[in-house]
Design an enzyme around this catalytic site. Structure first.
Site, PDB file in Angstrom:
ATOM      1  N   ASN A   2      42.676  38.020  35.645  1.00 20.34           N
ATOM      2  CA  ASN A   2      43.499  38.146  36.848  1.00 20.34           C
ATOM      3  C   ASN A   2      43.945  36.745  37.261  1.00 20.34           C
ATOM      4  OD1 ASN A   2      44.560  38.598  39.389  1.00 20.34           O
ATOM      5  ND2 ASN A   2      42.580  39.076  40.352  1.00 20.34           N
ATOM      6  N   LYS A  24      45.962  35.890  39.509  1.00 24.33           N
ATOM      7  CA  LYS A  24      46.276  35.786  40.945  1.00 24.33           C
ATOM      8  C   LYS A  24      47.620  35.071  41.131  1.00 24.33           C
ATOM      9  CE  LYS A  24      41.386  36.011  41.822  1.00 24.33           C
ATOM     10  NZ  LYS A  24      40.270  35.761  42.720  1.00 24.33           N
ATOM     11  N   HIS A  61      42.366  45.074  44.867  1.00 27.63           N
ATOM     12  CA  HIS A  61      41.630  43.819  44.798  1.00 27.63           C
ATOM     13  C   HIS A  61      41.238  43.380  46.217  1.00 27.63           C
ATOM     14  CE1 HIS A  61      40.668  39.604  44.253  1.00 27.63           C
ATOM     15  NE2 HIS A  61      40.423  39.917  42.990  1.00 27.63           N
ATOM     16  N   GLU A  88      41.256  40.639  47.692  1.00 25.94           N
ATOM     17  CA  GLU A  88      42.173  39.747  48.401  1.00 25.94           C
ATOM     18  C   GLU A  88      43.289  40.557  49.053  1.00 25.94           C
ATOM     19  OE1 GLU A  88      42.681  37.152  45.069  1.00 25.94           O
ATOM     20  OE2 GLU A  88      40.647  36.433  45.392  1.00 25.94           O
ATOM     21  N   GLU A 104      33.567  44.102  42.224  1.00 27.36           N
ATOM     22  CA  GLU A 104      33.685  42.686  42.556  1.00 27.36           C
ATOM     23  C   GLU A 104      33.135  42.436  43.960  1.00 27.36           C
ATOM     24  OE1 GLU A 104      37.017  40.718  40.032  1.00 27.36           O
ATOM     25  OE2 GLU A 104      37.868  41.496  41.874  1.00 27.36           O
ATOM     26  N   GLY A 145      35.495  33.761  43.388  1.00 28.12           N
ATOM     27  CA  GLY A 145      36.009  32.416  43.580  1.00 28.12           C
ATOM     28  C   GLY A 145      35.030  31.459  44.233  1.00 28.12           C
ATOM     29  N   SER A 179      33.230  35.230  39.783  1.00 26.96           N
ATOM     30  CA  SER A 179      32.680  34.005  39.202  1.00 26.96           C
ATOM     31  C   SER A 179      32.090  34.222  37.805  1.00 26.96           C
ATOM     32  CB  SER A 179      31.636  33.377  40.151  1.00 26.96           C
ATOM     33  OG  SER A 179      32.242  33.013  41.381  1.00 26.96           O
ATOM     34  N   GLY A 185      38.759  35.828  37.182  1.00 26.68           N
ATOM     35  CA  GLY A 185      39.793  35.126  37.940  1.00 26.68           C
ATOM     36  C   GLY A 185      39.968  33.709  37.440  1.00 26.68           C
ATOM     37  N   GLY A 186      39.295  32.778  38.095  1.00 24.47           N
ATOM     38  CA  GLY A 186      39.476  31.352  37.798  1.00 24.47           C
ATOM     39  C   GLY A 186      39.384  31.007  36.322  1.00 24.47           C
TER      40      GLY A 186
END
Ligand code: PGA
Length: 255
Positions: A13, A15, A98, A100, A172, A178, A214, A235-236
């Site tokens: 993802n 983002k 999600h 967010e 999640e 994150g 994470s 993600g990251g």
């Protein structure tokens, strides 16, 4: 260990990251690193602006293309939204719910349900994201929150079940996204197991249940070793080809 819910799925993802040319380059690197299945399904989930050129960059390879969100109506006066009718046929999956979008952009449980139904109606594979906040976990409400989110996500289907391979669930925990503070393998396994039981308890075959929050090359193998964790929503680390491919590699060794 026998996986009961199919090959692991590892989805990146992105983002709201990468300019279009950088995203296309990232997709090319992922595609180069995943020329064969090796028992894992891999997906990239770039921003909407990138979807078409990334589709091109992925070519006829094995990497799936996903969108980060979708609207529930097919066409009309919904400025800024992207409909499932626009994505169907060339985009493989959509991520819905999600955290967010839920917490920063005010998306409700009901919104998520309408989006899931719309995407399923158009034959898009749906990845439903659920997860509790830290305060909810501390209050002992994590299971109840996830149950509520799942029930709402499926409510518009009015009891109809989705074929297990047509959707997935990403657990999640909000506090792990994150933050560099992943859930422990035990915490993630406990919730993913619970989710499998929840779906099966409603008469459906459980889809793959992913963990997200994470995930890195360092913790991936331990997470994938858990019997009810069928992959990861990353993600990251999905923005760093080497790291993302290392997570894919860990998934391919998970059995
Ligand atoms: P993270 O994000 O891997 O950067 O924690 C996961 C996600 O939000 O999907």
């Amino acid at each position: 260990m026998t996986r009961r819910r199919g090959a692991p799925l590892v989805a990146g993802n992105w983002k709201m990251n990468t300019a279009v040319p950088d995203g296309v380059a990232l997709a090319r690197e992922v595609a180069r690193g995943c020329t064969e299945h090796h028992g894992v399904e891999v997906a990239v989930i770039p921003p909407f602006t990138h979807l078409w050129p990334v589709r091109d960059a992925l070519g006829a390879g094995v990497v799936l293309l996903g969108a980060q969100d979708v609207f529930w109506a097919d066409w009309g006066a919904f400025t800024g939204e992207v409909s499932p009718a626009m994505l169907a046929g060339w985009c493989d999956l959509v991520l819905v719910g999600h955290s967010e979008r839920r917490h920063l952009l005010g998306e409700s449980d009901e919104d998520v349900g309408k989006k899931v139904a719309a995407a399923a109606r158009h034959g898009l594979r749906v990845m439903v994201a659920v997860g509790e906040t830290e305060a909810e976990r501390d209050a002992g409400e994590a299971l109840a929150v996830v149950d509520r989110q799942l029930a709402a996500a499926l409510a518009p289907l009015a009891g109809a079940t989705i074929a297990a391979d047509a959707w997935s669930i990403a657990y999640e925990p909000v506090w792990a996204i994150g933050t560099g503070r992943s859930a422990t393998a035990e915490q993630a396994e406990e919730m993913c197991h619970h989710i499998v039981q929840w779906v099966e308890g409603r008469g459906g075959a459980a889809p793959r249940v992913l963990y997200g929050g994470s995930v890195t090359p360092r913790n991936a193998a331990e997470l994938f070793a858990q019997p009810h964790i069928d992959g990861a929503l990353v993600g990251g680390a999905s923005l760093v080809p080497h790291d993302f491919l290392a997570i894919v590699g860990a998934a391919s060794k998970a059995d």
